[in-house]
Design an enzyme around this catalytic site. Sequence first.
Site, PDB file in Angstrom:
ATOM      1  N   SER A   1     -11.394  -4.177   1.428  1.00 45.96           N
ATOM      2  CA  SER A   1     -10.158  -3.838   1.451  1.00 45.96           C
ATOM      3  C   SER A   1      -9.496  -3.663   2.991  1.00 45.96           C
ATOM      4  CB  SER A   1     -10.260  -2.195   0.816  1.00 45.96           C
ATOM      5  OG  SER A   1      -9.081  -1.522   0.721  1.00 45.96           O
TER       6      SER A   1
ATOM      7  N   SER B   1      -4.795  -0.038  -2.847  1.00 42.75           N
ATOM      8  CA  SER B   1      -5.402   1.223  -2.589  1.00 42.75           C
ATOM      9  C   SER B   1      -6.572   0.785  -1.534  1.00 42.75           C
ATOM     10  CB  SER B   1      -5.885   2.057  -3.606  1.00 42.75           C
ATOM     11  OG  SER B   1      -6.216   3.378  -2.943  1.00 42.75           O
ATOM     12  N   GLU B   2      -6.418   1.573  -0.417  1.00 47.59           N
ATOM     13  CA  GLU B   2      -7.453   1.124   0.881  1.00 47.59           C
ATOM     14  C   GLU B   2      -8.846   1.583   0.415  1.00 47.59           C
ATOM     15  OE1 GLU B   2      -5.373   4.978   2.733  1.00 47.59           O
ATOM     16  OE2 GLU B   2      -4.829   3.498   1.243  1.00 47.59           O
ATOM     17  N   ASN B   3      -9.125   2.484  -0.538  1.00 44.91           N
ATOM     18  CA  ASN B   3     -10.532   2.679  -1.080  1.00 44.91           C
ATOM     19  C   ASN B   3     -11.004   1.733  -2.029  1.00 44.91           C
ATOM     20  OD1 ASN B   3      -8.659   3.568  -3.008  1.00 44.91           O
ATOM     21  ND2 ASN B   3     -10.322   4.979  -3.811  1.00 44.91           N
TER      22      ASN B   3
ATOM     23  N   ASN C   1       0.795  -1.194  -0.062  1.00 45.50           N
ATOM     24  CA  ASN C   1       0.050   0.100  -0.060  1.00 45.50           C
ATOM     25  C   ASN C   1       0.907   1.217   0.006  1.00 45.50           C
ATOM     26  OD1 ASN C   1      -1.484   2.490   1.691  1.00 45.50           O
ATOM     27  ND2 ASN C   1      -3.059   1.098   0.917  1.00 45.50           N
TER      28      ASN C   1
END
Length: 219
Positions: free
Chosen positions: A91, A48-50, A25
Amino acid sequence: MDKNELKHFIAARAAKELKDGDVVNLGIGLPTLIPGYLPAGAKVVFQSENGIVGTNPKPDPDSLDPMYVTDAGGQPAMVGPGGSYIDSATSFGLIRGGHVDATILGALEVDREGNLANWIIPGKMVPGMGGAMDLVVGANMVIVAMEHTAKGRPKIFDKCRLPLTAVKCVNLIITEMGVIQVTPEGLVLAEINPEFSVDDVQKATDTQLIIPGDIKKMA
């Protein structure tokens, strides 16, 4: 080295910490330059954490569709072959479940114990804490990639002054001046940029560094 060169120098060195098969990340800003410095053919999965797994390097702005997707920093993003979009709950399940091998992010401050402050400056407007608090405790390796100072003032301290994002979470600090390992004994200057002396690095750091006898040159 001008400011733009400096960021690319740090990103290029940070890329060397990644290996085939890693799930990584990247924080907003400087870390997003890192994919451009991976060796040809390297198979690193960027998350990507979204809700993106398998992001590509940043797209060319001239080729963007008006309905482009964004990364967690709100910047245009693309999914590479084999990548996918997932919901936010899945996620963060990846992150909190320990499935992210490394997170590379910037910092406002780091200290000798590996404490990290990167989400708020009291009295200033901020967009929110983002996913950093989850990432730095869920990822197996936490690398801070940042400029060594801010307007000439240190960013590496004996104790952080700003509110902490997480405690004792940072493993490695990479700046334009050197590579610093966080150890139980303190911060070890493992590599140094040949453009600087050990004294230069120490003067720019507000805690005593441990200086080994065999400091490598930072490539």
